[in-house]
Design an enzyme around this catalytic site. Structure first.
Site, PDB file in Angstrom:
ATOM      1  N   TYR A  19       6.032  40.240  16.057  1.00  0.00           N
ATOM      2  CA  TYR A  19       5.677  40.279  17.483  1.00  0.00           C
ATOM      3  C   TYR A  19       5.652  41.716  18.020  1.00  0.00           C
ATOM      4  CZ  TYR A  19       6.465  35.185  17.730  1.00  0.00           C
ATOM      5  OH  TYR A  19       6.417  33.837  17.536  1.00  0.00           O
TER       6      TYR A  19
ATOM      7  N   GLY B 253       0.381  28.773  28.845  1.00  0.00           N
ATOM      8  CA  GLY B 253       0.126  29.026  30.268  1.00  0.00           C
ATOM      9  C   GLY B 253      -0.899  28.064  30.840  1.00  0.00           C
TER      10      GLY B 253
ATOM     11  N   GLY C  11      -1.696  25.283  35.069  1.00  0.00           N
ATOM     12  CA  GLY C  11      -2.879  25.110  35.915  1.00  0.00           C
ATOM     13  C   GLY C  11      -3.450  26.443  36.389  1.00  0.00           C
TER      14      GLY C  11
HETATM   15  N1  LIG Z   1       5.877  29.983  15.305  1.00  0.00           N
HETATM   16  C1  LIG Z   1       4.734  30.360  15.808  1.00  0.00           C
HETATM   17  O1  LIG Z   1       3.719  30.479  15.106  1.00  0.00           O
HETATM   18  C2  LIG Z   1       4.658  30.637  17.293  1.00  0.00           C
HETATM   19  C3  LIG Z   1       3.410  30.770  17.918  1.00  0.00           C
HETATM   20  C4  LIG Z   1       3.389  30.997  19.291  1.00  0.00           C
HETATM   21  C5  LIG Z   1       4.584  31.080  20.002  1.00  0.00           C
HETATM   22  N2  LIG Z   1       5.776  30.973  19.358  1.00  0.00           N
HETATM   23  C6  LIG Z   1       7.069  31.111  20.070  1.00  0.00           C
HETATM   24  O2  LIG Z   1       7.059  30.304  21.227  1.00  0.00           O
HETATM   25  C7  LIG Z   1       7.308  31.123  22.365  1.00  0.00           C
HETATM   26  C8  LIG Z   1       6.656  30.548  23.559  1.00  0.00           C
HETATM   27  O3  LIG Z   1       5.247  30.532  23.362  1.00  0.00           O
HETATM   28  P1  LIG Z   1       4.299  30.673  24.599  1.00  0.00           P
HETATM   29  O4  LIG Z   1       4.625  31.928  25.339  1.00  0.00           O
HETATM   30  O5  LIG Z   1       2.923  30.448  24.115  1.00  0.00           O
HETATM   31  O6  LIG Z   1       4.820  29.409  25.464  1.00  0.00           O
HETATM   32  P2  LIG Z   1       4.388  28.684  26.782  1.00  0.00           P
HETATM   33  O7  LIG Z   1       5.686  28.383  27.456  1.00  0.00           O
HETATM   34  O8  LIG Z   1       3.476  27.577  26.458  1.00  0.00           O
HETATM   35  O9  LIG Z   1       3.562  29.732  27.641  1.00  0.00           O
HETATM   36  C9  LIG Z   1       4.210  30.758  28.332  1.00  0.00           C
HETATM   37  C10 LIG Z   1       3.265  31.395  29.338  1.00  0.00           C
HETATM   38  O10 LIG Z   1       3.005  30.481  30.390  1.00  0.00           O
HETATM   39  C11 LIG Z   1       2.989  31.178  31.620  1.00  0.00           C
HETATM   40  N3  LIG Z   1       4.083  30.620  32.439  1.00  0.00           N
HETATM   41  C12 LIG Z   1       5.294  30.170  32.026  1.00  0.00           C
HETATM   42  N4  LIG Z   1       5.986  29.681  33.061  1.00  0.00           N
HETATM   43  C13 LIG Z   1       5.196  29.808  34.141  1.00  0.00           C
HETATM   44  C14 LIG Z   1       5.341  29.468  35.502  1.00  0.00           C
HETATM   45  N5  LIG Z   1       6.450  28.884  35.938  1.00  0.00           N
HETATM   46  N6  LIG Z   1       4.324  29.751  36.339  1.00  0.00           N
HETATM   47  C15 LIG Z   1       3.197  30.333  35.897  1.00  0.00           C
HETATM   48  N7  LIG Z   1       2.999  30.683  34.602  1.00  0.00           N
HETATM   49  C16 LIG Z   1       3.983  30.420  33.756  1.00  0.00           C
HETATM   50  C17 LIG Z   1       3.183  32.659  31.328  1.00  0.00           C
HETATM   51  O11 LIG Z   1       1.885  33.193  31.150  1.00  0.00           O
HETATM   52  P3  LIG Z   1       1.505  34.674  31.648  1.00  0.00           P
HETATM   53  O12 LIG Z   1       2.429  35.594  30.927  1.00  0.00           O
HETATM   54  O13 LIG Z   1       0.062  34.785  31.214  1.00  0.00           O
HETATM   55  O14 LIG Z   1       1.702  34.703  33.115  1.00  0.00           O
HETATM   56  C18 LIG Z   1       3.898  32.611  30.003  1.00  0.00           C
HETATM   57  O15 LIG Z   1       3.687  33.774  29.248  1.00  0.00           O
HETATM   58  C19 LIG Z   1       6.845  32.517  21.944  1.00  0.00           C
HETATM   59  O16 LIG Z   1       7.407  33.542  22.744  1.00  0.00           O
HETATM   60  C20 LIG Z   1       7.332  32.544  20.536  1.00  0.00           C
HETATM   61  O17 LIG Z   1       8.718  32.813  20.507  1.00  0.00           O
HETATM   62  C21 LIG Z   1       5.821  30.722  18.022  1.00  0.00           C
END
Ligand SMILES: NC(=O)c1ccc[n+]([C@@H]2O[C@H](COP(=O)([O-])OP(=O)(O)OC[C@H]3O[C@@H](n4cnc5c(N)ncnc54)[C@H](OP(=O)(O)O)[C@@H]3O)[C@@H](O)[C@H]2O)c1
Length: 328
Positions: A53, A219, A223
């Site tokens: 990362y 994200g 919405g």
């Molecule tokens: N193993 C793997 O291959 C793999 C792959 C992907 C992820 N992961 C892990 O999973 C974690 C989470 O993944 P993800 O970041 O894709 O998860 P997610 O929770 O689906 O998406 C997070 C994104 O949603 C938005 N968000 C979250 N809460 C919000 C709210 N209350 N209001 C508005 N927007 C909100 C933000 O986007 P914005 O930043 O654009 O505002 C945030 O960056 C990663 O950090 C990593 O540790 C693992």
């Protein structure tokens, strides 16, 4: 915060974990500190990262990888023992032929680099980031088992595994009396439900912990993205995250949101709160890894995470998902 057991182990994990893929990639150390502080404040005890990362993921520069671990190493100072630290190995971290994969050579080198960046002497959950068809499981599991015995790792996990890959790995661990993968980290959300077909039935029979990533569809399930409209500045879509672009292009995301939004509104919840409560309504989930680029993302998304959806709501969501071919 509620805590759940990680599969058959005695380890208790917060039902929400903090994902730190944004640290050093989309947000700097100061912003990362604010996010981490908030996560610890609400009782999150699992912090998930990966050796890969960092900014290099977007610009294709392997010198700019590992920034998430490096930031965590700095900002966890004095708090290391309050959390369970999870990281991963497999993705390319250099241009060399042995700079990726799950060979004994790469695993031993990768964990030492992770420990150095994270400024710690052990990883609580060390996860292989995906299946490596070029390395026999005997070699990978043997190397991981050595690291558990050396005290560098507490628990083993895997990520992005198909059910057969996990079942095969478990068979080899049992045959050679090696530590086994106690958790799997798949993508799982209202818009990505493929694992329900094979992986979930398998982990339920073998009591494997499930730590679901991207519970808000990167994200999408807040919405914040609207069809035909420019994404807001600072969002990951604006930053050009490839997987996010692909999800929006290939999955019926907008159609799903249109149908689910009224269900969230009927509870007086945001879509993100509803999407997270949906995941946590499944008992096979040990923890959902939330991503956040601002501290308020955490407080907002987890507000109703202790509440479970009713069977009626779950059935209605299944019906919608079936109609949109998100599940069979
Ligand atoms: N193993 C793997 O291959 C793999 C792959 C992907 C992820 N992961 C892990 O999973 C974690 C989470 O993944 P993800 O970041 O894709 O998860 P997610 O929770 O689906 O998406 C997070 C994104 O949603 C938005 N968000 C979250 N809460 C919000 C709210 N209350 N209001 C508005 N927007 C909100 C933000 O986007 P914005 O930043 O654009 O505002 C945030 O960056 C990663 O950090 C990593 O540790 C693992």
């Amino acid at each position: 915060m509620q805590y759940r057991k990680l599969g058959r182990t005695g380890l208790k994990v917060s039902q929400i974990s903090l994902g730190t893929m944004a640290f050093g990639r989309w947000i700097d150390e100061k912003a990362s500190t604010a996010v981490l502080d908030q996560a610890l404040d609400v009782g999150i005890n699992v912090i998930d990262t990966a050796d890969v990362y960092g900014r290099g993921m977007d610009v294709g520069d392997t010198n700019l990888l590992g920034e998430s671990e490096a930031i965590l190493g700095n900002i966890l100072k004095g708090r290391r023992n309050d959390i369970l630290l999870a990281t991963k190995v497999k993705a390319p971290v250099g241009k060399g032929v042995n700079d990726s994969g799950l060979s004994r050579y790469h695993i031993h080198r990768a964990i030492d680099n992770s420990l150095r960046r994270l400024k710690t002497d052990h990883i609580d959950l060390y996860q292989v980031h995906g299946f490596d068809p070029e390395t026999p499981f005997e070699e990978t599991l043997g190397a991981l088992d050595e690291l558990v015995k050396q005290g560098k790792i507490r628990y083993l996990g895997c990520s992005n595994f198909a059910a057969w890959q996990l079942a095969k790995a478990h068979g080899i661990s049992a045959l050679h009396k090696l530590n086994r993968f106690e958790s799997v980290q798949p993508e799982y959300s209202l818009i990505t439900r493929d694992i329900e077909q094979e992986l979930i039935p398998y982990v339920q029979t073998d009591n494997v912990g499930v730590i679901a990533y991207s519970p808000l569809g990167r994200g999408i399930l807040t919405g914040k993205y609207r069809k035909g409209e420019e994404p807001e500045a600072g969002s990951r879509l604006a930053a050009g995250e490839k997987r996010l672009e692909l999800l929006l292009k290939t999955n019926p995301t907008y159609e799903l949101i249109e149908k689910i939004q009224p269900m969230a509104a009927a509870r007086g919840w945001t879509l993100a709160q509803f999407a997270l409560a949906w995941i946590l309504s499944h008992s096979f989930i040990s923890s959902a890894i939330l991503g956040a680029s601002k501290p308020e993302h955490i407080t907002d998304a987890i507000r109703f995470a202790d509440q479970r959806l009713t069977q009626e709501e779950l059935d209605r969501i299944d019906e919608i998902s079936r109609n949109l071919k998100l599940i069979r």
